[in-house]
Write a protein that holds these residues in place. Structure first.
Motif, PDB file in Angstrom:
ATOM      1  N   SER A 109       0.925  -1.305   0.018  1.00  0.00           N
ATOM      2  CA  SER A 109      -0.179  -0.033   0.001  1.00  0.00           C
ATOM      3  C   SER A 109       0.800   1.314   0.066  1.00  0.00           C
ATOM      4  O   SER A 109       0.499   2.245  -0.487  1.00  0.00           O
ATOM      5  CB  SER A 109      -1.064   0.071   1.192  1.00  0.00           C
ATOM      6  N   LEU A 110       1.923   1.271   0.632  1.00  0.00           N
ATOM      7  CA  LEU A 110       3.007   2.471   0.669  1.00  0.00           C
ATOM      8  C   LEU A 110       3.252   2.758  -0.603  1.00  0.00           C
ATOM      9  O   LEU A 110       3.567   3.910  -1.272  1.00  0.00           O
ATOM     10  CB  LEU A 110       4.108   2.124   1.378  1.00  0.00           C
ATOM     11  N   LEU A 111       3.621   1.678  -1.536  1.00  0.00           N
ATOM     12  CA  LEU A 111       4.167   1.938  -3.003  1.00  0.00           C
ATOM     13  C   LEU A 111       3.006   2.522  -3.794  1.00  0.00           C
ATOM     14  O   LEU A 111       3.308   3.245  -4.867  1.00  0.00           O
ATOM     15  CB  LEU A 111       4.537   0.726  -3.759  1.00  0.00           C
ATOM     16  N   ALA A 134       5.608   5.110  -5.553  1.00  0.00           N
ATOM     17  CA  ALA A 134       6.349   4.417  -6.786  1.00  0.00           C
ATOM     18  C   ALA A 134       5.433   4.874  -8.098  1.00  0.00           C
ATOM     19  O   ALA A 134       4.438   5.059  -8.459  1.00  0.00           O
ATOM     20  CB  ALA A 134       6.303   3.088  -6.514  1.00  0.00           C
ATOM     21  N   ASP A 135       6.481   4.867  -9.404  1.00  0.00           N
ATOM     22  CA  ASP A 135       6.023   4.887 -10.629  1.00  0.00           C
ATOM     23  C   ASP A 135       5.711   3.286 -11.143  1.00  0.00           C
ATOM     24  O   ASP A 135       4.799   3.373 -11.897  1.00  0.00           O
ATOM     25  CB  ASP A 135       7.012   5.650 -11.300  1.00  0.00           C
ATOM     26  N   ARG A 136       6.562   2.550 -10.887  1.00  0.00           N
ATOM     27  CA  ARG A 136       6.340   1.173 -11.176  1.00  0.00           C
ATOM     28  C   ARG A 136       6.849   0.173 -10.237  1.00  0.00           C
ATOM     29  O   ARG A 136       7.477   0.643  -9.271  1.00  0.00           O
ATOM     30  CB  ARG A 136       7.180   0.873 -12.452  1.00  0.00           C
ATOM     31  N   ILE A 137       6.273  -0.955 -10.128  1.00  0.00           N
ATOM     32  CA  ILE A 137       6.463  -2.045  -8.960  1.00  0.00           C
ATOM     33  C   ILE A 137       7.114  -3.276  -9.611  1.00  0.00           C
ATOM     34  O   ILE A 137       6.267  -3.772 -10.695  1.00  0.00           O
ATOM     35  CB  ILE A 137       5.051  -2.171  -8.273  1.00  0.00           C
ATOM     36  N   GLY A 138       7.864  -3.929  -9.106  1.00  0.00           N
ATOM     37  CA  GLY A 138       8.180  -5.327  -9.067  1.00  0.00           C
ATOM     38  C   GLY A 138       7.807  -5.888  -8.000  1.00  0.00           C
ATOM     39  O   GLY A 138       8.301  -5.680  -6.565  1.00  0.00           O
ATOM     40  N   VAL A 139       7.180  -7.090  -8.063  1.00  0.00           N
ATOM     41  CA  VAL A 139       6.742  -8.066  -6.931  1.00  0.00           C
ATOM     42  C   VAL A 139       7.765  -9.229  -6.963  1.00  0.00           C
ATOM     43  O   VAL A 139       7.774  -9.930  -7.976  1.00  0.00           O
ATOM     44  CB  VAL A 139       5.280  -8.495  -7.172  1.00  0.00           C
ATOM     45  N   MET A 140       8.542  -9.623  -5.791  1.00  0.00           N
ATOM     46  CA  MET A 140       9.247 -10.605  -5.572  1.00  0.00           C
ATOM     47  C   MET A 140       8.802 -11.782  -4.948  1.00  0.00           C
ATOM     48  O   MET A 140       8.265 -11.589  -4.159  1.00  0.00           O
ATOM     49  CB  MET A 140      10.589 -10.160  -5.118  1.00  0.00           C
ATOM     50  N   ASP A 189       3.518  -0.918 -14.193  1.00  0.00           N
ATOM     51  CA  ASP A 189       3.255   0.630 -13.887  1.00  0.00           C
ATOM     52  C   ASP A 189       2.235   0.441 -12.594  1.00  0.00           C
ATOM     53  O   ASP A 189       1.484  -0.557 -12.404  1.00  0.00           O
ATOM     54  CB  ASP A 189       2.405   1.172 -14.887  1.00  0.00           C
ATOM     55  N   VAL A 190       2.340   1.256 -11.458  1.00  0.00           N
ATOM     56  CA  VAL A 190       1.759   1.311 -10.453  1.00  0.00           C
ATOM     57  C   VAL A 190       0.036   1.126 -10.444  1.00  0.00           C
ATOM     58  O   VAL A 190      -0.388   0.407  -9.767  1.00  0.00           O
ATOM     59  CB  VAL A 190       2.087   2.276  -9.483  1.00  0.00           C
ATOM     60  N   ASP A 191      -0.344   1.839 -11.648  1.00  0.00           N
ATOM     61  CA  ASP A 191      -1.524   1.892 -11.399  1.00  0.00           C
ATOM     62  C   ASP A 191      -2.318   0.806 -12.347  1.00  0.00           C
ATOM     63  O   ASP A 191      -3.215  -0.081 -11.789  1.00  0.00           O
ATOM     64  CB  ASP A 191      -2.051   3.122 -12.380  1.00  0.00           C
TER      65      ASP A 191
END
Length: 354
Positions: free
Chosen positions: A236-238, A242-248, A258-260
Protein backbone atom coordinates in the motif's frame (compact mmCIF):
# COMPACT_ATOMS: atom_id res chain seq x y z
CA UNK A 1 -0.86 11.22 3.01
CA UNK A 2 -2.01 7.76 4.00
CA UNK A 3 0.97 5.39 4.27
CA UNK A 4 -0.77 2.26 5.44
CA UNK A 5 -3.99 1.84 3.51
CA UNK A 6 -4.96 0.96 -0.03
CA UNK A 7 -6.34 3.91 -1.93
CA UNK A 8 -7.91 4.34 -5.35
CA UNK A 9 -6.71 7.93 -5.68
CA UNK A 10 -4.00 8.77 -8.28
CA UNK A 11 -0.46 8.28 -7.09
CA UNK A 12 1.17 11.15 -5.25
CA UNK A 13 4.59 10.51 -6.79
CA UNK A 14 5.58 12.86 -9.59
CA UNK A 15 5.59 11.08 -12.95
CA UNK A 16 8.98 11.53 -14.66
CA UNK A 17 9.57 11.53 -18.41
CA UNK A 18 10.19 7.80 -18.44
CA UNK A 19 12.86 6.56 -20.88
CA UNK A 20 13.47 2.85 -20.38
CA UNK A 21 15.38 2.66 -23.66
CA UNK A 22 18.14 4.65 -21.94
CA UNK A 23 17.56 3.97 -18.22
CA UNK A 24 19.51 5.35 -15.30
CA UNK A 25 19.64 1.84 -13.77
CA UNK A 26 19.62 -1.46 -15.64
CA UNK A 27 19.76 -4.87 -13.94
CA UNK A 28 20.29 -7.97 -16.08
CA UNK A 29 20.05 -11.53 -14.75
CA UNK A 30 21.34 -10.56 -11.31
CA UNK A 31 22.07 -13.52 -9.04
CA UNK A 32 23.24 -13.87 -5.47
CA UNK A 33 23.71 -17.42 -4.17
CA UNK A 34 24.89 -18.09 -0.63
CA UNK A 35 26.77 -21.40 -0.21
CA UNK A 36 25.80 -23.75 2.61
CA UNK A 37 28.50 -25.75 4.42
CA UNK A 38 28.28 -28.65 6.83
CA UNK A 39 30.57 -30.91 8.84
CA UNK A 40 33.86 -30.20 10.56
CA UNK A 41 35.54 -29.80 7.17
CA UNK A 42 32.88 -27.33 6.05
CA UNK A 43 32.06 -29.16 2.86
CA UNK A 44 29.66 -27.35 0.57
CA UNK A 45 26.25 -28.97 0.92
CA UNK A 46 24.13 -26.67 -1.21
CA UNK A 47 23.25 -23.03 -1.64
CA UNK A 48 20.52 -20.50 -1.02
CA UNK A 49 19.51 -18.71 -4.21
CA UNK A 50 18.49 -15.46 -2.54
CA UNK A 51 18.41 -13.61 -5.87
CA UNK A 52 17.99 -15.87 -8.86
CA UNK A 53 18.03 -14.08 -12.19
CA UNK A 54 16.43 -10.68 -11.59
CA UNK A 55 16.17 -8.16 -14.44
CA UNK A 56 14.56 -4.71 -14.52
CA UNK A 57 15.29 -1.10 -15.44
CA UNK A 58 14.64 2.23 -13.75
CA UNK A 59 14.33 5.48 -15.69
CA UNK A 60 16.08 8.62 -14.56
CA UNK A 61 14.14 10.32 -11.78
CA UNK A 62 11.79 7.36 -11.38
CA UNK A 63 10.88 5.44 -8.23
CA UNK A 64 10.82 1.67 -8.73
CA UNK A 65 9.17 -0.20 -5.88
CA UNK A 66 10.34 -3.69 -4.96
CA UNK A 67 7.86 -5.56 -2.77
CA UNK A 68 7.53 -9.04 -1.29
CA UNK A 69 7.33 -11.00 1.94
CA UNK A 70 10.33 -11.34 4.24
CA UNK A 71 12.85 -13.67 2.62
CA UNK A 72 11.80 -12.84 -0.93
CA UNK A 73 15.26 -11.46 -1.76
CA UNK A 74 14.39 -7.80 -2.20
CA UNK A 75 16.97 -6.39 0.25
CA UNK A 76 19.68 -8.70 -1.11
CA UNK A 77 18.82 -7.42 -4.58
CA UNK A 78 19.34 -3.82 -3.52
CA UNK A 79 22.56 -4.53 -1.65
CA UNK A 80 23.92 -6.60 -4.56
CA UNK A 81 23.19 -3.75 -6.97
CA UNK A 82 25.39 -1.46 -4.85
CA UNK A 83 27.94 -4.24 -4.22
CA UNK A 84 27.46 -3.98 -0.49
CA UNK A 85 26.89 -7.70 -1.02
CA UNK A 86 28.97 -9.12 -3.86
CA UNK A 87 26.68 -10.56 -6.56
CA UNK A 88 27.30 -14.08 -7.81
CA UNK A 89 26.73 -13.04 -11.42
CA UNK A 90 24.80 -10.62 -13.58
CA UNK A 91 25.13 -7.07 -14.79
CA UNK A 92 24.18 -3.84 -13.01
CA UNK A 93 24.54 -0.60 -14.96
CA UNK A 94 24.13 2.69 -13.14
CA UNK A 95 24.40 5.80 -15.31
CA UNK A 96 26.01 3.66 -18.03
CA UNK A 97 28.64 2.12 -15.77
CA UNK A 98 28.65 -1.64 -15.09
CA UNK A 99 29.15 -1.64 -11.33
CA UNK A 100 29.89 -5.38 -11.19
CA UNK A 101 33.10 -4.99 -13.21
CA UNK A 102 34.59 -2.12 -11.18
CA UNK A 103 37.81 -2.67 -9.28
CA UNK A 104 37.91 -1.79 -5.58
CA UNK A 105 39.45 1.61 -6.31
CA UNK A 106 37.00 2.38 -9.11
CA UNK A 107 34.10 1.25 -6.94
CA UNK A 108 35.15 3.56 -4.09
CA UNK A 109 35.19 6.54 -6.47
CA UNK A 110 31.88 5.56 -8.06
CA UNK A 111 30.07 5.20 -4.73
CA UNK A 112 29.39 8.93 -4.68
CA UNK A 113 26.83 8.18 -7.45
CA UNK A 114 24.97 5.44 -5.54
CA UNK A 115 23.95 5.37 -1.91
CA UNK A 116 21.57 3.61 0.49
CA UNK A 117 19.17 4.57 3.27
CA UNK A 118 19.00 1.67 5.71
CA UNK A 119 15.91 0.18 7.34
CA UNK A 120 16.98 0.68 10.96
CA UNK A 121 18.29 4.22 11.51
CA UNK A 122 19.55 3.37 14.99
CA UNK A 123 21.90 0.62 13.83
CA UNK A 124 23.12 2.53 10.76
CA UNK A 125 24.48 5.51 12.74
CA UNK A 126 27.62 5.33 14.86
CA UNK A 127 26.46 6.14 18.42
CA UNK A 128 29.90 7.58 19.28
CA UNK A 129 29.85 10.22 16.55
CA UNK A 130 27.96 13.48 16.51
CA UNK A 131 25.48 14.19 13.71
CA UNK A 132 27.93 16.60 12.05
CA UNK A 133 30.59 13.91 11.86
CA UNK A 134 28.12 11.33 10.50
CA UNK A 135 26.86 13.54 7.68
CA UNK A 136 30.32 14.91 6.95
CA UNK A 137 31.91 11.45 6.62
CA UNK A 138 31.14 10.90 2.89
CA UNK A 139 32.23 14.47 2.15
CA UNK A 140 35.63 13.77 3.70
CA UNK A 141 36.00 10.40 2.00
CA UNK A 142 35.40 11.96 -1.41
CA UNK A 143 37.49 15.10 -0.78
CA UNK A 144 34.61 17.56 -0.81
CA UNK A 145 36.10 21.03 -0.24
CA UNK A 146 37.71 22.28 2.94
CA UNK A 147 36.31 22.19 6.48
CA UNK A 148 34.35 25.42 5.95
CA UNK A 149 32.74 24.13 2.74
CA UNK A 150 31.86 20.84 4.44
CA UNK A 151 30.27 22.66 7.39
CA UNK A 152 28.19 24.71 4.99
CA UNK A 153 27.11 21.54 3.19
CA UNK A 154 26.13 19.86 6.46
CA UNK A 155 23.98 22.87 7.32
CA UNK A 156 22.31 22.71 3.88
CA UNK A 157 21.59 19.01 4.33
CA UNK A 158 20.06 19.51 7.78
CA UNK A 159 17.79 22.17 6.29
CA UNK A 160 16.91 19.78 3.48
CA UNK A 161 15.72 17.05 5.88
CA UNK A 162 13.96 19.56 8.16
CA UNK A 163 16.27 19.31 11.18
CA UNK A 164 17.49 22.31 13.22
CA UNK A 165 21.13 23.12 12.55
CA UNK A 166 22.01 22.81 16.22
CA UNK A 167 21.28 19.09 15.91
CA UNK A 168 24.69 18.64 14.29
CA UNK A 169 26.23 18.63 17.76
CA UNK A 170 23.96 15.90 19.11
CA UNK A 171 24.64 12.18 19.29
CA UNK A 172 22.27 9.62 17.70
CA UNK A 173 21.13 8.52 21.16
CA UNK A 174 19.68 11.99 21.71
CA UNK A 175 17.45 11.74 18.62
CA UNK A 176 14.08 10.12 17.98
CA UNK A 177 13.68 7.37 15.39
CA UNK A 178 12.39 9.78 12.77
CA UNK A 179 15.20 12.24 13.44
CA UNK A 180 17.79 9.47 13.10
CA UNK A 181 16.32 8.46 9.75
CA UNK A 182 16.51 12.07 8.57
CA UNK A 183 20.21 12.06 9.44
CA UNK A 184 20.57 8.83 7.43
CA UNK A 185 18.86 10.47 4.47
CA UNK A 186 21.07 13.56 4.75
CA UNK A 187 24.18 11.37 4.74
CA UNK A 188 22.93 9.38 1.74
CA UNK A 189 22.31 12.46 -0.44
CA UNK A 190 25.32 14.48 0.75
CA UNK A 191 27.22 13.95 -2.52
CA UNK A 192 24.19 14.39 -4.82
CA UNK A 193 24.04 10.73 -5.89
CA UNK A 194 22.19 9.72 -9.02
CA UNK A 195 20.74 6.53 -7.53
CA UNK A 196 19.62 5.73 -3.98
CA UNK A 197 18.36 2.42 -2.58
CA UNK A 198 15.70 3.00 0.09
CA UNK A 199 15.65 -0.20 2.13
CA UNK A 200 12.32 -0.07 4.01
CA UNK A 201 13.11 3.48 5.20
CA UNK A 202 9.86 3.88 7.16
CA UNK A 203 9.21 0.37 8.53
CA UNK A 204 10.93 1.06 11.88
CA UNK A 205 9.06 4.33 12.43
CA UNK A 206 5.72 5.28 13.93
CA UNK A 207 2.94 5.80 11.41
CA UNK A 208 2.74 9.46 12.40
CA UNK A 209 6.37 9.94 11.35
CA UNK A 210 6.30 7.88 8.15
CA UNK A 211 4.43 10.46 6.08
CA UNK A 212 6.97 13.21 6.78
CA UNK A 213 9.89 10.94 5.86
CA UNK A 214 8.17 10.06 2.57
CA UNK A 215 7.52 13.74 1.88
CA UNK A 216 11.19 14.57 2.49
CA UNK A 217 12.31 11.83 0.10
CA UNK A 218 9.89 13.03 -2.58
CA UNK A 219 10.97 16.66 -2.16
CA UNK A 220 14.64 15.68 -2.55
CA UNK A 221 13.84 13.59 -5.61
CA UNK A 222 11.85 16.38 -7.21
CA UNK A 223 14.61 18.94 -6.61
CA UNK A 224 17.60 16.81 -7.65
CA UNK A 225 16.12 14.19 -9.99
CA UNK A 226 17.45 11.25 -7.97
CA UNK A 227 16.44 7.76 -9.08
CA UNK A 228 15.06 5.55 -6.28
CA UNK A 229 14.76 1.83 -5.66
CA UNK A 230 12.17 1.67 -2.87
CA UNK A 231 12.22 -1.69 -1.05
CA UNK A 232 9.28 -2.54 1.18
CA UNK A 233 6.93 -5.26 2.35
CA UNK A 234 4.07 -2.75 2.44
CA UNK A 235 2.42 -2.76 -0.97
CA UNK A 236 0.00 0.00 0.00
CA UNK A 237 2.91 2.35 0.63
CA UNK A 238 4.07 1.98 -2.98
CA UNK A 239 0.71 3.19 -4.25
CA UNK A 240 1.70 6.62 -2.93
CA UNK A 241 5.39 6.77 -3.83
CA UNK A 242 6.26 4.48 -6.77
CA UNK A 243 5.99 4.89 -10.53
CA UNK A 244 6.43 1.18 -11.25
CA UNK A 245 6.42 -1.94 -9.07
CA UNK A 246 8.26 -5.25 -9.10
CA UNK A 247 6.78 -8.08 -7.02
CA UNK A 248 9.34 -10.63 -5.75
CA UNK A 249 8.85 -14.18 -4.55
CA UNK A 250 11.70 -16.50 -3.55
CA UNK A 251 14.38 -14.59 -5.41
CA UNK A 252 12.45 -14.02 -8.65
CA UNK A 253 10.32 -11.24 -10.05
CA UNK A 254 6.81 -12.58 -10.59
CA UNK A 255 5.24 -9.34 -11.81
CA UNK A 256 6.46 -5.95 -13.00
CA UNK A 257 4.22 -3.10 -14.05
CA UNK A 258 3.11 0.48 -13.83
CA UNK A 259 1.81 1.20 -10.34
CA UNK A 260 -1.73 1.89 -11.54
CA UNK A 261 -1.76 -1.30 -13.64
CA UNK A 262 -0.57 -3.52 -10.79
CA UNK A 263 -3.05 -2.03 -8.33
CA UNK A 264 -5.89 -1.86 -10.82
CA UNK A 265 -5.36 -5.23 -12.49
CA UNK A 266 -2.76 -7.49 -10.82
CA UNK A 267 -1.75 -10.31 -13.15
CA UNK A 268 -0.07 -12.81 -10.83
CA UNK A 269 -1.85 -14.78 -8.07
CA UNK A 270 0.77 -13.69 -5.53
CA UNK A 271 0.25 -10.01 -6.38
CA UNK A 272 -3.49 -10.44 -6.00
CA UNK A 273 -3.01 -12.10 -2.61
CA UNK A 274 -0.79 -9.24 -1.39
CA UNK A 275 -3.27 -6.64 -2.58
CA UNK A 276 -6.20 -8.45 -1.00
CA UNK A 277 -4.51 -8.24 2.41
CA UNK A 278 -4.08 -4.45 2.37
CA UNK A 279 -6.00 -2.62 5.07
CA UNK A 280 -8.44 0.02 3.85
CA UNK A 281 -10.16 3.04 5.33
CA UNK A 282 -13.16 3.75 3.10
CA UNK A 283 -15.82 1.42 1.73
CA UNK A 284 -14.89 2.56 -1.78
CA UNK A 285 -11.30 1.42 -1.31
CA UNK A 286 -12.45 -1.91 0.13
CA UNK A 287 -14.58 -2.57 -2.96
CA UNK A 288 -11.71 -1.63 -5.29
CA UNK A 289 -9.23 -4.23 -4.05
CA UNK A 290 -9.42 -7.99 -4.81
CA UNK A 291 -11.47 -10.27 -2.59
CA UNK A 292 -9.50 -11.58 0.39
CA UNK A 293 -7.17 -14.40 -0.68
CA UNK A 294 -5.66 -16.66 1.96
CA UNK A 295 -2.50 -18.39 0.77
CA UNK A 296 -2.17 -22.05 1.69
CA UNK A 297 0.92 -23.33 3.45
CA UNK A 298 4.14 -21.49 4.24
CA UNK A 299 6.81 -19.86 2.13
CA UNK A 300 9.04 -22.74 0.93
CA UNK A 301 12.50 -23.16 2.41
CA UNK A 302 14.83 -21.20 0.08
CA UNK A 303 17.35 -24.03 0.41
CA UNK A 304 14.86 -26.41 -1.18
CA UNK A 305 12.82 -24.46 -3.71
CA UNK A 306 9.97 -26.28 -5.45
CA UNK A 307 10.61 -27.43 -9.00
CA UNK A 308 9.01 -25.43 -11.78
CA UNK A 309 7.04 -22.45 -10.49
CA UNK A 310 8.19 -21.55 -6.97
CA UNK A 311 4.71 -20.26 -6.07
CA UNK A 312 2.83 -23.42 -7.10
CA UNK A 313 2.74 -24.93 -3.59
CA UNK A 314 0.55 -22.01 -2.41
CA UNK A 315 -1.38 -21.27 -5.59
CA UNK A 316 -5.04 -22.12 -6.25
CA UNK A 317 -4.49 -22.15 -10.03
CA UNK A 318 -1.77 -24.83 -10.27
CA UNK A 319 -1.43 -26.71 -13.58
CA UNK A 320 0.46 -29.96 -14.11
CA UNK A 321 3.10 -27.98 -16.02
CA UNK A 322 3.77 -25.79 -12.98
CA UNK A 323 5.67 -28.64 -11.29
CA UNK A 324 8.09 -29.22 -14.16
CA UNK A 325 8.46 -25.89 -15.94
CA UNK A 326 9.00 -22.35 -14.72
CA UNK A 327 6.74 -19.86 -16.51
CA UNK A 328 8.28 -16.97 -18.37
CA UNK A 329 7.34 -13.34 -17.92
CA UNK A 330 4.29 -12.93 -20.16
CA UNK A 331 3.40 -9.49 -21.48
CA UNK A 332 0.06 -8.31 -20.11
CA UNK A 333 0.03 -4.76 -21.40
CA UNK A 334 2.31 -1.97 -22.63
CA UNK A 335 4.18 -1.89 -19.31
CA UNK A 336 3.17 -5.01 -17.37
CA UNK A 337 4.50 -8.58 -17.29
CA UNK A 338 3.64 -11.55 -15.07
CA UNK A 339 5.34 -14.91 -14.51
CA UNK A 340 2.30 -17.21 -14.60
CA UNK A 341 0.91 -19.97 -16.87
CA UNK A 342 -2.52 -18.39 -16.52
CA UNK A 343 -1.38 -16.13 -19.34
CA UNK A 344 -0.06 -18.94 -21.57
CA UNK A 345 -2.24 -19.70 -24.60
CA UNK A 346 -1.64 -23.43 -24.03
CA UNK A 347 -3.95 -23.37 -21.01
CA UNK A 348 -7.62 -22.68 -21.56
CA UNK A 349 -8.12 -21.64 -17.94
CA UNK A 350 -6.03 -18.56 -18.68
CA UNK A 351 -9.15 -17.01 -20.18
CA UNK A 352 -10.86 -17.21 -16.79
CA UNK A 353 -8.28 -14.88 -15.17
CA UNK A 354 -9.96 -11.82 -16.57
Amino acid sequence: MNDSAYTTEPTAAAQPDRDLDDPMVSVENLKKHFPLFEGIFQKKAGEVRAVDGVSFSIAEGETFGLVGESGSGKTTTGRSMLRLTEPTSGRVEIDGQNVVDLSDGELKRFRRNMQIVHQDPASSLNPRHRVKSIIEAPLKIHDYGDSEARLERVEELLDMVDLPREFMYRYPGQLSGGQKQRVGIARAVALNPKFVVLDEPTSALDVSVQARIINILEEIQEEFGITYLFITHDLSLLKNVADRIGVMYLGRLVEVGDVDSVFGSPQHPYSRALLSAISTISEEDELAKPDRITLDGEVPDPREKPSGCAFRSRCAHEFDACAVEEPELYERGPDQVARCFLHDDRFEEGAEWE
